[in-house]
Each structure stands twice: as C-alpha cells, then as structure tokens.
Design an enzyme around this catalytic site. Structure first.
Site, PDB file in Angstrom:
ATOM      1  CD  GLU A 121     -44.252  29.190   9.694  1.00  0.00           C
ATOM      2  OE1 GLU A 121     -44.178  30.295  10.255  1.00  0.00           O
ATOM      3  OE2 GLU A 121     -45.251  28.823   9.042  1.00  0.00           O
ATOM      4  CB  SER A 149     -54.874  33.011   8.730  1.00  0.00           C
ATOM      5  OG  SER A 149     -54.907  34.153   9.562  1.00  0.00           O
ATOM      6  CE  LYS A 150     -47.533  31.674   6.856  1.00  0.00           C
ATOM      7  NZ  LYS A 150     -46.625  30.836   7.604  1.00  0.00           N
ATOM      8  NE  ARG A 151     -56.203  37.458  10.608  1.00  0.00           N
ATOM      9  CZ  ARG A 151     -57.092  37.061  11.513  1.00  0.00           C
ATOM     10  NH1 ARG A 151     -57.164  37.671  12.679  1.00  0.00           N
ATOM     11  NH2 ARG A 151     -57.912  36.065  11.262  1.00  0.00           N
ATOM     12  N   GLY A 176     -50.050  33.408  13.908  1.00  0.00           N
ATOM     13  CA  GLY A 176     -48.728  32.827  14.162  1.00  0.00           C
ATOM     14  C   GLY A 176     -48.456  31.784  13.104  1.00  0.00           C
TER      15      GLY A 176
END
Ligand code: GLU
Length: 466
Positions: free
Chosen positions: A251, A241-243, A245
């Site tokens: 991106e 998840s975004k946590r 990276g």
C-alpha cells in the site's frame, strides 16, 4: 576471530506483507549488512491451510521494492519437515524427549479437573519416565523433557534478562501424532541449520524464546543472540491496525512513498542514533546497533514518514529518481513516461523534487510538462483567472517576447511589469501558475517558464488571457 553475523527474516506467508515485518526485516538487514554478514529469508509455510503462494510472492515483491536484498535463495520451512523430524528422533534416542500416548480426551479431562480444583493446568505426562515395555500400540506425540526446576534466562539485547521459571514450562510437543513437526521445533532447527547468529524479531515471540532455548540446550547447540523488538503502535498508542491506515507494505508503494524514505523512516521507528532523523543507507548500516533499539513500542507517525520521504526524494539524484518514478508508475498500473516526457522530466527534475513527499505529489507538480495546450485548469486554479487577471496577462506577453530567456532577466522583467501594474509579483504568480500549469500548486513560475521555453509559455499565457 568473531563468527560472522547471520540474520534472517522469517515471515509466515498468510496474507500481505505487514509493515511490522518490513521493519523487522530492515533491522536484520541493517545489522547484517553493517557487519559484512549475511541476511537470509525463510518462508514459514508450515501452516498449510493458511500459507499461500500469493502471500509468498507478496513478501518477495515487498523485500525487493524495499531494497532489502537477501543472500542466497529463500528457504521454505515446510520443505524441511523431514529434517525437523530427524532432530526430534535424535532427542528421542538420547532420552531427551519421550513418546507420550496420552489422548486429547485424557489431557482435556486432566485440565478440567485441575481447573475445578484451582490447580495448575500445566500437563505433566505420565509417560515421561515410563518404561518402553509398557508402551501401548497406539498413536503418540513426541514431547521434550523440559526441566522442572530452576529457571531459564533469556539474555535479550533489547528486553534485558528475562527470567522464566521452568516449572511454568510444559513438556512441549515436538512431533504430532501424525509425525509432523511443530512450528516451535522447525524454527529452532532451521535457525541452527541456517547458521543464524542473531534472532531479531517482534517481542510477541519473547515467550517462545524460552521454550525454543530448551531445544537448543537439549541438542547442545549454541544459542543465538536474541533481540525482541517492541511492536509498532498507531498514533493512539494501540497496536497498529487497519484502523490507523495502511498496514501493508505494498500500500505504501502504491501511495508513492519512495523505498529510501521507507527505509529511513522504518529504521527510526524503534531505533535511534542520537538526534539523527535523516540518513543514508550507508549511515544506517554503519550506525545500526541493538543497543539503540528502544524498549517501548514506537508510534507510527504518518506526518514524519512524509517529511522523511520528502527529504529522501530531494536528495535522490535526478536520473535515479526518474528510474524510481517509472517503477512507481508501472507498479501502480499507470502509463510509464515516453521518451519525450522523460526528457521533459529530466529538465524539470531539479524543480519537481523539492517538497514532494511522494511520487504522486511529484507527478502532480509535473502537471505543467505532462499536459499540453489548451491547459485545463482545476477548480482552484480557475479561480485566479478572473477578468482582471486575464487583462494583466494579456499585457504581459509583449514583454516576454523581448526579454532574454534567463532566470535573472525573467525575474526582473516580471517584477518591473508588476510594479508598472501597481502590484507585486506575488499577485501575478497565481494567474501565471493557472495559465502555465492549470494548477495552484506548481514549481516556481520561473522554473516552469524556463523548462517549457518562451514560445510555449507565451502560447499558454495567451490561451489563458483569451
Ligand atoms: N514466522 C514468525 C512470524 O511471522 C516469525 C518467527 C521468528 O521470527 O522466529 O511472526
């Protein structure tokens, strides 16, 4: 003769392109391309509220950047709704599906009571075997007649045989009361019509497979080969998840990772071929097989990604690399290289591409050709230009005027000079890097001097010494 392989990626266009989708796409692409098969793209845009054209565009861009070429045009699932409904009506006419007039309230009441009595909340519609003469003039949904006994076995190429008791499957809805098809039906009809032979997708869809199989069986269609691949986890073993990276393909593109490195790294994420870590597309296509996919979730490892990307950059031909670099600059909204810079890059490329994990690092290493006099030092480089170093640089320039401008001569000249100064060349390197590039991390001093030439090198050293 074996049927030709046809695979697909079927993303829902509800946001950016997730790295997990990219990996699934890659596996399907490798499997098809390695077998002379076809690789198709279907946009699962039936959820009109969540699907956006921007998300579809992001998927197409992501696929293009990753170099995962598709056969034919992307298929829109939503546009095929009539065909999905047609299949439901066929099942209805064959008695393999039925009209269910139960209202939402009735079903909710049934569930509540079942829960209160501690019984199964699986809804068994009383309309399954009802006589048509009893049908009310009321809205209805179309449900499949799922088998109530026996088992359904998903023969999965990754998970092995997964057995589901049919008594746990309900009579799934195929058409809603407004006549629109449900997603589960759409997937099966599309896969069948598109001739998909192998369904390779995330194991979050494993449970769907059992219910989708019921539709294949009811229609008398051959089942595809299933391979449900474990999801990607972060380094801590939790779902990526975004946590952790970046999770979006774009991106990674903007961070400057090369597409070849992404393909190489993502291929290794959950699939292996012996101890091979670094390989070409051709090798991956030749080697990729469902048997090589592991059963446990793989962990995204940013360091490994960097290592592989570094190796891929180093292995890319100079001209191709320059082209990729321009594409990166354009995608990142930065100025692309003009003809003069392109020619400088071409000269310097063999030195730049060693040990650069991203295009950003490569450009950073190219600082010595991207900037012109007076060279401005960054903080780290400035530290190596103290009074003593400047004095030494001042004495060096006359030697450089007389030496022939070739690597061995230059090396010898600088080593001898260092010795005369009672030091080693290593001590000279930092001030020279600062003078020539204004940076502490650069290609070798000799490489830089050879690329920019004698006059420019001496001028920069004199600037720094002054
Ligand atoms: N649209 C689904 C997803 O994005 C994929 C469905 C499938 O592969 O069958 O997860």
């Amino acid at each position: 003769m074996n049927t030709p392989v046809v695979t697909r990626i079927a993303p829902s266009p509800t946001g950016y392109m997730h790295i997990g989708t990219a990996r699934t796409a890659l596996f399907n692409w490798l499997y098809a391309r390695g077998r002379g098969g076809k690789f198709l793209l279907r946009i699962e845009d039936t959820d009109r509220e969540r699907s956006t054209p921007e998300a579809t565009a992001a998927i197409l861009r992501g696929m293009e950047w990753l170099g995962l070429d598709i056969d034919g045009e992307a298929v829109s699932q939503f546009e095929r709704a009539d065909r999905h409904a047609e299949v439901a009506h066929k099942l209805l006419s064959e008695g393999k599906a039925y009209r269910c007039f139960a209202s939402q309230d009735e079903i909710a009441a049934f569930r509540e009571q079942a829960r209160a009595e501690g019984k199964s909340t699986l809804y068994h519609s009383p309309w399954r075997d009802a006589d048509e003469s009893t049908f009310p003039d009321a809205p209805y949904v179309v449900r499949i007649k799922a088998p109530r006994e026996g088992t359904t076995v998903i023969r999965d190429q990754v998970q092995g045989d997964v057995t589901i008791k049919n008594e746990t499957l309900d009579d799934m809805i195929l058409l809603r009361s407004d006549g629109t098809p449900v997603y589960m039906l759409a997937v099966v009809v599309d896969d069948y019509d598109m001739g998909i032979t192998h369904v390779i997708r995330g194991d979050d869809h494993l449970n769907n497979a059992a219910r989708q199989m019921l539709i294949y069986q009811a229609m008398g269609w051959p089942l595809p080969v299933y391979a449900h691949i474990p999801l990607i986890f972060g380094p801590d073993g939790k779902k990526l998840s975004k946590r952790h990276g970046a999770t979006g393909v774009e991106e990674y593109q903007l961070m400057g990772y090369p597409a070849s490195g992404m393909r190489n790294y993502l291929a290794r994420l959950g699939w292996s071929h012996g101890d091979d870590e670094f390989f070409t597309d051709a090798q991956a296509q030749e080697w990729f097989d469902l048997g090589g996919i592991g059963r446990s979730p793989s962990r995204f490892d940013f360091k490994k990604l960097g290592n592989i990307c570094g190796q891929q950059i180093a292995a890319t031909e100079d001209a191709a690399l320059l082209h990729e670099l321009q594409e990166f600059l354009a995608a990142a909204g930065q100025a692309t290289l003009d003809d003069i810079k392109k020619s400088l890059f071409t000269d310097a490329m063999p030195h730049l591409k060693e040990r650069a994990k991203t295009y950003g690092e490569l450009i950073e290493k190219a600082h010595f050709i991207m900037s012109s006099r007076p060279i401005v030092c960054d903080e780290k480089a400035a530290k190596s230009l103290d009074a003593v170093s400047r004095g030494i640089l001042k004495e060096l320039t006359p030697h450089l005027r007389n030496v022939s401008w070739e690597r061995t001569e230059l090396e010898q000249c600088l080593n001898t000079f260092a010795e005369e100064q009672g030091t080693k060349f290593g001590k000279l390197a930092a001030p020279l890097r600062a003078a020539l590039a204004g940076r502490a991390a650069t290609p070798s001093v000799f490489d830089m001097m050879l690329v920019i030439g004698r006059d420019e090198s001496i001028a920069r050293i004199e600037d720094a010494a002054a």
